[in-house]
Design an enzyme around this catalytic site. Sequence first.
Site, PDB file in Angstrom:
ATOM      1  N   ALA A   1       9.989  -1.503  -3.431  1.00  0.00           N
ATOM      2  CA  ALA A   1       8.856  -1.390  -2.520  1.00  0.00           C
ATOM      3  C   ALA A   1       8.918  -0.109  -1.700  1.00  0.00           C
ATOM      4  O   ALA A   1       9.989   0.342  -1.308  1.00  0.00           O
ATOM      5  CB  ALA A   1       8.824  -2.590  -1.576  1.00  0.00           C
ATOM      6  N   CYS A   2       7.734   0.447  -1.445  1.00  0.00           N
ATOM      7  CA  CYS A   2       7.599   1.569  -0.522  1.00  0.00           C
ATOM      8  C   CYS A   2       6.280   1.367   0.224  1.00  0.00           C
ATOM      9  O   CYS A   2       5.575   0.395  -0.009  1.00  0.00           O
ATOM     10  CB  CYS A   2       7.638   2.908  -1.250  1.00  0.00           C
ATOM     11  SG  CYS A   2       6.186   3.301  -2.240  1.00  0.00           S
ATOM     12  N   GLY A   3       5.953   2.280   1.086  1.00  0.00           N
ATOM     13  CA  GLY A   3       4.748   2.128   1.899  1.00  0.00           C
ATOM     14  C   GLY A   3       3.472   1.969   1.111  1.00  0.00           C
ATOM     15  O   GLY A   3       2.660   1.094   1.381  1.00  0.00           O
TER      16      GLY A   3
ATOM     17  N   GLY B   1       3.422   1.916  -2.504  1.00  0.00           N
ATOM     18  CA  GLY B   1       3.639   1.327  -3.817  1.00  0.00           C
ATOM     19  C   GLY B   1       3.384   2.291  -4.955  1.00  0.00           C
ATOM     20  O   GLY B   1       3.275   1.884  -6.107  1.00  0.00           O
TER      21      GLY B   1
ATOM     22  N   ALA C   1       5.174  -2.276   0.342  1.00  0.00           N
ATOM     23  CA  ALA C   1       6.055  -3.076   1.190  1.00  0.00           C
ATOM     24  C   ALA C   1       5.332  -4.332   1.678  1.00  0.00           C
ATOM     25  O   ALA C   1       5.934  -5.409   1.760  1.00  0.00           O
ATOM     26  CB  ALA C   1       6.555  -2.246   2.369  1.00  0.00           C
TER      27      ALA C   1
END
Length: 92
Positions: A7-9, A11, A40
Amino acid sequence: MKKILVACGSGIATSTVVVQKLNELLRARGLFVRIEQCKASEVESKISGFDLVVSTTEVGDSKGKPIVRTVSFLTGIGIDKDVERIVKLLSA
């Protein structure tokens, strides 16, 4: 097969880099896993069926699944330590 949710801010960009490096480093250790990426904010709704979350930012409820929060896959600093931690969590 073990499954990792990355996950990241957004995606998109950051998680793509993490997925590529993580696949490369785990395969070099003889581990083949299924990896998917997301925002996220989507972790809570997508965590079912995954063994572990790797995130570059704060995530919501992982429903008791372990979370490795790191930027080492982007910076290279501490990456070996994080990969070893991920390997141990997947082996548990």
